[in-house]
Scaffold this active site. Structure first.
Site, PDB file in Angstrom:
ATOM      1  N   ARG A 108     -51.274 -25.532 -62.178  1.00 30.54           N
ATOM      2  CA  ARG A 108     -52.693 -25.696 -62.454  1.00 30.54           C
ATOM      3  C   ARG A 108     -53.491 -24.870 -61.467  1.00 30.54           C
ATOM      4  O   ARG A 108     -53.239 -24.909 -60.266  1.00 30.54           O
ATOM      5  CB  ARG A 108     -53.114 -27.156 -62.273  1.00 30.54           C
ATOM      6  CG  ARG A 108     -52.545 -28.070 -63.277  1.00 30.54           C
ATOM      7  CD  ARG A 108     -53.305 -29.366 -63.341  1.00 30.54           C
ATOM      8  NE  ARG A 108     -53.544 -29.988 -62.048  1.00 30.54           N
ATOM      9  CZ  ARG A 108     -54.247 -31.103 -61.913  1.00 30.54           C
ATOM     10  NH1 ARG A 108     -54.790 -31.670 -62.972  1.00 30.54           N
ATOM     11  NH2 ARG A 108     -54.417 -31.652 -60.734  1.00 30.54           N
ATOM     12  N   THR A 112     -60.129 -24.312 -61.731  1.00 31.39           N
ATOM     13  CA  THR A 112     -60.487 -24.493 -63.150  1.00 31.39           C
ATOM     14  C   THR A 112     -59.678 -25.612 -63.795  1.00 31.39           C
ATOM     15  O   THR A 112     -60.009 -26.069 -64.887  1.00 31.39           O
ATOM     16  CB  THR A 112     -60.188 -23.199 -63.935  1.00 31.39           C
ATOM     17  OG1 THR A 112     -58.765 -22.982 -63.894  1.00 31.39           O
ATOM     18  CG2 THR A 112     -60.895 -21.999 -63.335  1.00 31.39           C
ATOM     19  N   ASP A 204     -49.582 -35.918 -55.913  1.00 34.42           N
ATOM     20  CA  ASP A 204     -49.048 -34.674 -56.491  1.00 34.42           C
ATOM     21  C   ASP A 204     -47.531 -34.823 -56.652  1.00 34.42           C
ATOM     22  O   ASP A 204     -46.789 -34.867 -55.675  1.00 34.42           O
ATOM     23  CB  ASP A 204     -49.388 -33.504 -55.566  1.00 34.42           C
ATOM     24  CG  ASP A 204     -48.987 -32.169 -56.196  1.00 34.42           C
ATOM     25  OD1 ASP A 204     -47.802 -32.017 -56.564  1.00 34.42           O
ATOM     26  OD2 ASP A 204     -49.851 -31.299 -56.330  1.00 34.42           O
ATOM     27  N   ASP A 207     -45.261 -32.108 -55.012  1.00 31.09           N
ATOM     28  CA  ASP A 207     -45.209 -32.223 -53.549  1.00 31.09           C
ATOM     29  C   ASP A 207     -44.350 -33.405 -53.121  1.00 31.09           C
ATOM     30  O   ASP A 207     -43.609 -33.331 -52.138  1.00 31.09           O
ATOM     31  CB  ASP A 207     -46.623 -32.382 -52.975  1.00 31.09           C
ATOM     32  CG  ASP A 207     -47.368 -31.055 -52.949  1.00 31.09           C
ATOM     33  OD1 ASP A 207     -46.712 -30.003 -53.052  1.00 31.09           O
ATOM     34  OD2 ASP A 207     -48.600 -31.078 -52.820  1.00 31.09           O
TER      35      ASP A 207
HETATM   36  C1  PRP Z   1     -48.637 -30.973 -62.123  1.00 33.76           C
HETATM   37  C2  PRP Z   1     -47.737 -31.727 -63.066  1.00 33.76           C
HETATM   38  C3  PRP Z   1     -48.068 -31.123 -64.394  1.00 33.76           C
HETATM   39  C4  PRP Z   1     -49.540 -30.838 -64.255  1.00 33.76           C
HETATM   40  C5  PRP Z   1     -50.312 -31.886 -64.978  1.00 33.76           C
HETATM   41  O1  PRP Z   1     -48.096 -29.747 -61.821  1.00 33.76           O
HETATM   42  O2  PRP Z   1     -46.375 -31.663 -62.723  1.00 33.76           O
HETATM   43  O3  PRP Z   1     -47.337 -29.948 -64.687  1.00 33.76           O
HETATM   44  O4  PRP Z   1     -49.853 -30.875 -62.864  1.00 33.76           O
HETATM   45  O5  PRP Z   1     -51.654 -31.598 -64.956  1.00 33.76           O
HETATM   46  P1  PRP Z   1     -52.470 -31.240 -66.269  1.00 33.76           P
HETATM   47  O6  PRP Z   1     -52.078 -32.266 -67.308  1.00 33.76           O
HETATM   48  O7  PRP Z   1     -53.897 -31.405 -65.823  1.00 33.76           O
HETATM   49  O8  PRP Z   1     -52.157 -29.852 -66.686  1.00 33.76           O
HETATM   50  P2  PRP Z   1     -48.785 -28.777 -60.748  1.00 33.76           P
HETATM   51  O9  PRP Z   1     -49.729 -27.843 -61.412  1.00 33.76           O
HETATM   52  O10 PRP Z   1     -49.349 -29.613 -59.625  1.00 33.76           O
HETATM   53  O11 PRP Z   1     -47.587 -27.880 -60.269  1.00 33.76           O
HETATM   54  P3  PRP Z   1     -46.276 -28.288 -59.444  1.00 33.76           P
HETATM   55  O12 PRP Z   1     -45.398 -29.048 -60.391  1.00 33.76           O
HETATM   56  O13 PRP Z   1     -45.730 -26.959 -59.082  1.00 33.76           O
HETATM   57  O14 PRP Z   1     -46.691 -29.107 -58.258  1.00 33.76           O
HETATM   58  N1  URA Z   2     -50.538 -33.399 -61.242  1.00 29.09           N
HETATM   59  C1  URA Z   2     -49.989 -34.264 -60.361  1.00 29.09           C
HETATM   60  O1  URA Z   2     -48.930 -33.986 -59.784  1.00 29.09           O
HETATM   61  N2  URA Z   2     -50.629 -35.423 -60.130  1.00 29.09           N
HETATM   62  C2  URA Z   2     -51.769 -35.760 -60.755  1.00 29.09           C
HETATM   63  O2  URA Z   2     -52.292 -36.863 -60.508  1.00 29.09           O
HETATM   64  C3  URA Z   2     -52.317 -34.845 -61.667  1.00 29.09           C
HETATM   65  C4  URA Z   2     -51.673 -33.683 -61.905  1.00 29.09           C
END
Ligand code: PRP
Ligand code: URA
Length: 213
Positions: A108, A112, A204, A207
């Protein structure tokens, strides 16, 4: 169960609820967090794999010869959305060790909140396989919907999305964008905050799985 959308199943199993509470706790460390994500993935996977096709084969039991059901059809594909979806692969593979594994890298944009793609590698013959897209979090729904768009562009047809926690808005976005996709959800949370994090959520997911807090 959640009745607003025909294609959505919200898990109501007490074990799933209990294990999600462990994930929510900010004092749960990386090691336990990973194990519990894996356990929940097995429980949700059990539900997601309910429609796998069967055929009868002849088996010699110690008592007699019998026709018995065994899995049939093209080997399913598992597609984690990187990074956090990787945490769900192990639990699914314990149920279905022969599954092919594709990867979609989406992150993400933290300004945005739109998903940006950075990697994609899929098994061949996607159109012939049942495809299980896994990601612990469904927040705005942007990543899930984009991943499924992408899989469909590559020929994927029979798709199930599995997540551990969903926000109502993300669930609605995904269910409306892809009414043909079955969605299995561990639990439905209250809302998103102004940073598009799920509340109460677990923070997150990437993380917490990879210890990059
Ligand atoms: C997180 C999660 C999803 C996304 C969900 O990933 O694992 O993929 O956010 O959010 P959305 O429904 O608003 O799109 P992130 O972008 O944090 O990446 P990561 O898995 O690399 O931490
Ligand atoms: N992605 C995450 O990992 N946690 C949230 O709460 C939303 C998006």
């Amino acid at each position: 169960m959640y009745n607003n959308f025909e294609n959505v199943l919200i898990c109501d199993h007490p074990l799933v609820k209990h294990k999600i509470t462990i994930l929510r706790d900010k004092n749960t460390g990386t090691n336990e967090f990973r194990s519990v994500v894996s356990e929940i993935s097995m429980l949700l996977g059990y539900e997601a794999l309910r429609d796998l096709p069967l055929k009868d084969v002849e088996v010699e039991t110690p008592i007699e010869t019998a026709m018995c059901p065994t899995l049939d059809g093209e080997t399913p594909a598992l597609v984690p959305i990187l990074r956090a979806g990787l945490g769900m692969v192990d639990g699914f593979l314990r149920l279905l060790p022969t599954a092919k594994v594709g990867h979609i890298g989406l992150a993400r944009n933290e300004e945005t909140f739109e998903p940006e793609e950075y990697y994609c590698k899929m098994p061949k013959d996607l159109g012939q396989r049942k495809i299980f897209v896994v990601d612990p979090m469904l927040a705005t729904g942007g990543s899930g919907a984009a991943a499924i768009d992408f899989i469909k562009q590559r020929g994927g047809k029979d798709i199930t999305f599995v997540c551990i926690i969903a926000a109502p808005v993300g669930l609605e976005v995904l269910a409306k964008a892809h009414p043909d996709v079955k969605i299995i959800v561990g639990t439905l949370d209250r809302e998103l905050n102004d940073k598009a994090y799920i509340c109460p959520g677990l923070g997150d997911a990437g993380d917490r799985i990879f210890g990059t807090l």
